[in-house]
Design an enzyme around this catalytic site. Structure first.
Site, PDB file in Angstrom:
ATOM      1  N   CYS A   1       0.373   3.556   3.009  1.00  0.00           N
ATOM      2  CA  CYS A   1       0.981   3.023   4.237  1.00  0.00           C
ATOM      3  C   CYS A   1       2.492   3.271   4.224  1.00  0.00           C
ATOM      4  CB  CYS A   1       0.694   1.528   4.380  1.00  0.00           C
ATOM      5  SG  CYS A   1      -0.963   1.164   5.021  1.00  0.00           S
TER       6      CYS A   1
ATOM      7  N   ASP B   1      -0.858  15.932  -2.902  1.00  0.00           N
ATOM      8  CA  ASP B   1      -1.050  14.967  -3.987  1.00  0.00           C
ATOM      9  C   ASP B   1       0.109  15.121  -4.976  1.00  0.00           C
ATOM     10  OD1 ASP B   1      -3.798  13.385  -5.218  1.00  0.00           O
ATOM     11  OD2 ASP B   1      -2.145  13.802  -6.598  1.00  0.00           O
TER      12      ASP B   1
ATOM     13  N   HIS C   1      -8.744   7.979   1.362  1.00  0.00           N
ATOM     14  CA  HIS C   1      -8.186   9.340   1.353  1.00  0.00           C
ATOM     15  C   HIS C   1      -9.268  10.332   0.957  1.00  0.00           C
ATOM     16  CE1 HIS C   1      -7.509   7.339  -2.490  1.00  0.00           C
ATOM     17  NE2 HIS C   1      -7.713   8.510  -3.073  1.00  0.00           N
TER      18      HIS C   1
ATOM     19  N   CYS D   1       0.863  -1.189   0.000  1.00  0.00           N
ATOM     20  CA  CYS D   1       0.000   0.000   0.000  1.00  0.00           C
ATOM     21  C   CYS D   1       0.895   1.234   0.000  1.00  0.00           C
ATOM     22  CB  CYS D   1      -0.935   0.019   1.211  1.00  0.00           C
ATOM     23  SG  CYS D   1      -1.851   1.572   1.343  1.00  0.00           S
TER      24      CYS D   1
ATOM     25  N   HIS E   1      -9.737  13.941  -0.718  1.00  0.00           N
ATOM     26  CA  HIS E   1      -9.073  14.978  -1.499  1.00  0.00           C
ATOM     27  C   HIS E   1      -9.547  16.346  -0.998  1.00  0.00           C
ATOM     28  CE1 HIS E   1      -7.803  12.343  -4.993  1.00  0.00           C
ATOM     29  NE2 HIS E   1      -8.773  11.592  -4.491  1.00  0.00           N
TER      30      HIS E   1
ATOM     31  N   ASN F   1     -13.378   9.213  -3.534  1.00  0.00           N
ATOM     32  CA  ASN F   1     -13.733   8.218  -4.546  1.00  0.00           C
ATOM     33  C   ASN F   1     -13.807   6.863  -3.860  1.00  0.00           C
ATOM     34  OD1 ASN F   1     -13.692  10.043  -6.755  1.00  0.00           O
ATOM     35  ND2 ASN F   1     -11.469   9.911  -6.835  1.00  0.00           N
TER      36      ASN F   1
ATOM     37  N   HIS G   1      -4.571   1.458   8.202  1.00  0.00           N
ATOM     38  CA  HIS G   1      -4.995   1.111   6.849  1.00  0.00           C
ATOM     39  C   HIS G   1      -6.478   0.762   6.816  1.00  0.00           C
ATOM     40  CE1 HIS G   1      -4.635  -0.265   2.698  1.00  0.00           C
ATOM     41  NE2 HIS G   1      -5.496  -1.206   3.058  1.00  0.00           N
TER      42      HIS G   1
ATOM     43  N   HIS H   1      -6.321   2.895  -0.089  1.00  0.00           N
ATOM     44  CA  HIS H   1      -6.159   3.330   1.302  1.00  0.00           C
ATOM     45  C   HIS H   1      -6.986   4.614   1.348  1.00  0.00           C
ATOM     46  CE1 HIS H   1      -3.442   4.024   5.035  1.00  0.00           C
ATOM     47  NE2 HIS H   1      -4.300   5.047   4.989  1.00  0.00           N
TER      48      HIS H   1
HETATM   49  P1  AMP Z   1      -8.021   8.300  -6.121  1.00  0.00           P
HETATM   50  O1  AMP Z   1      -8.166   8.293  -7.617  1.00  0.00           O
HETATM   51  O2  AMP Z   1      -9.151   8.966  -5.405  1.00  0.00           O
HETATM   52  O3  AMP Z   1      -7.688   6.918  -5.576  1.00  0.00           O
HETATM   53  O4  AMP Z   1      -6.795   9.235  -5.819  1.00  0.00           O
HETATM   54  C1  AMP Z   1      -5.497   8.786  -5.691  1.00  0.00           C
HETATM   55  C2  AMP Z   1      -4.637  10.027  -5.658  1.00  0.00           C
HETATM   56  O5  AMP Z   1      -3.390   9.662  -5.097  1.00  0.00           O
HETATM   57  C3  AMP Z   1      -4.362  10.612  -7.047  1.00  0.00           C
HETATM   58  O6  AMP Z   1      -4.801  11.979  -7.066  1.00  0.00           O
HETATM   59  C4  AMP Z   1      -2.843  10.506  -7.189  1.00  0.00           C
HETATM   60  O7  AMP Z   1      -2.271  11.604  -7.850  1.00  0.00           O
HETATM   61  C5  AMP Z   1      -2.394  10.410  -5.735  1.00  0.00           C
HETATM   62  N1  AMP Z   1      -1.140   9.707  -5.498  1.00  0.00           N
HETATM   63  C6  AMP Z   1      -0.757   8.501  -5.999  1.00  0.00           C
HETATM   64  N2  AMP Z   1       0.465   8.173  -5.547  1.00  0.00           N
HETATM   65  C7  AMP Z   1       0.863   9.188  -4.726  1.00  0.00           C
HETATM   66  C8  AMP Z   1       2.018   9.438  -3.956  1.00  0.00           C
HETATM   67  N3  AMP Z   1       3.040   8.588  -3.926  1.00  0.00           N
HETATM   68  N4  AMP Z   1       2.090  10.585  -3.242  1.00  0.00           N
HETATM   69  C9  AMP Z   1       1.069  11.470  -3.278  1.00  0.00           C
HETATM   70  N5  AMP Z   1      -0.054  11.282  -3.975  1.00  0.00           N
HETATM   71  C10 AMP Z   1      -0.162  10.173  -4.704  1.00  0.00           C
HETATM   72 ZN    ZN Z   2      -2.566   1.570   3.491  1.00  0.00          ZN
END
Ligand code: AMP
Ligand code: ZN
Length: 104
Positions: free
Chosen positions: A8, A31, A97, A5, A99, A84, A47, A95
């Site tokens: 994580c 992001d 999140h 993950c 936005h 989402n 998690h 995991h």
């Molecule tokens: P979602 O589509 O809602 O799952 O959003 C996932 C978000 O995580 C996207 O906006 C990606 O740009 C962001 N993301 C993916 N990997 C990383 C990372 N290593 N650090 C920061 N953001 C990330």
């Molecule tokens: Zn996680």
């Protein structure tokens, strides 16, 4: 901590990611592919793969309280908050999140 993950690993400090905000329960970081001038992700430290797996109502409150802290810290007066849930809705990282999207 879940194997494989990415969030994580971020929470574990594997990439040296700077947190915009953190407390005992949640953390917030920028992001990597921002879709607004300010684009921060707020995540639970434990998690939880999506909103559908979140049972802890106190943690739900912590996540929303952290959104407000992030808005204050980043100087946002107006912002969108997005979750989402599920691949078909655009969830890419499993995991949970929130936005936080806005312009200073
Ligand atoms: P979602 O589509 O809602 O799952 O959003 C996932 C978000 O995580 C996207 O906006 C990606 O740009 C962001 N993301 C993916 N990997 C990383 C990372 N290593 N650090 C920061 N953001 C990330
Ligand atoms: Zn996680």
């Amino acid at each position: 901590m879940a194997e494989d993950c990415i969030f994580c690993k971020i929470l574990n400090g594997d990439f040296g990611t700077e947190f915009v905000y953190e407390n005992e329960y949640v953390a917030a970081f920028n992001d990597i592919n921002p879709k607004a001038p300010v684009h921060v992700l707020v995540v639970p430290k434990k998690h939880v793969s999506s909103l559908n797996e979140l049972e802890d109502k106190a943690l739900m409150g912590e996540l929303l309280a952290a959104v407000k802290e992030v808005a204050k810290i980043t100087g946002l007066k107006a912002y969108k908050t997005l979750i989402n849930t599920g691949k078909e809705a655009g969830q890419e990282v499993f995991h949970l999140h929130l936005h936080v999207l806005g312009s200073r």
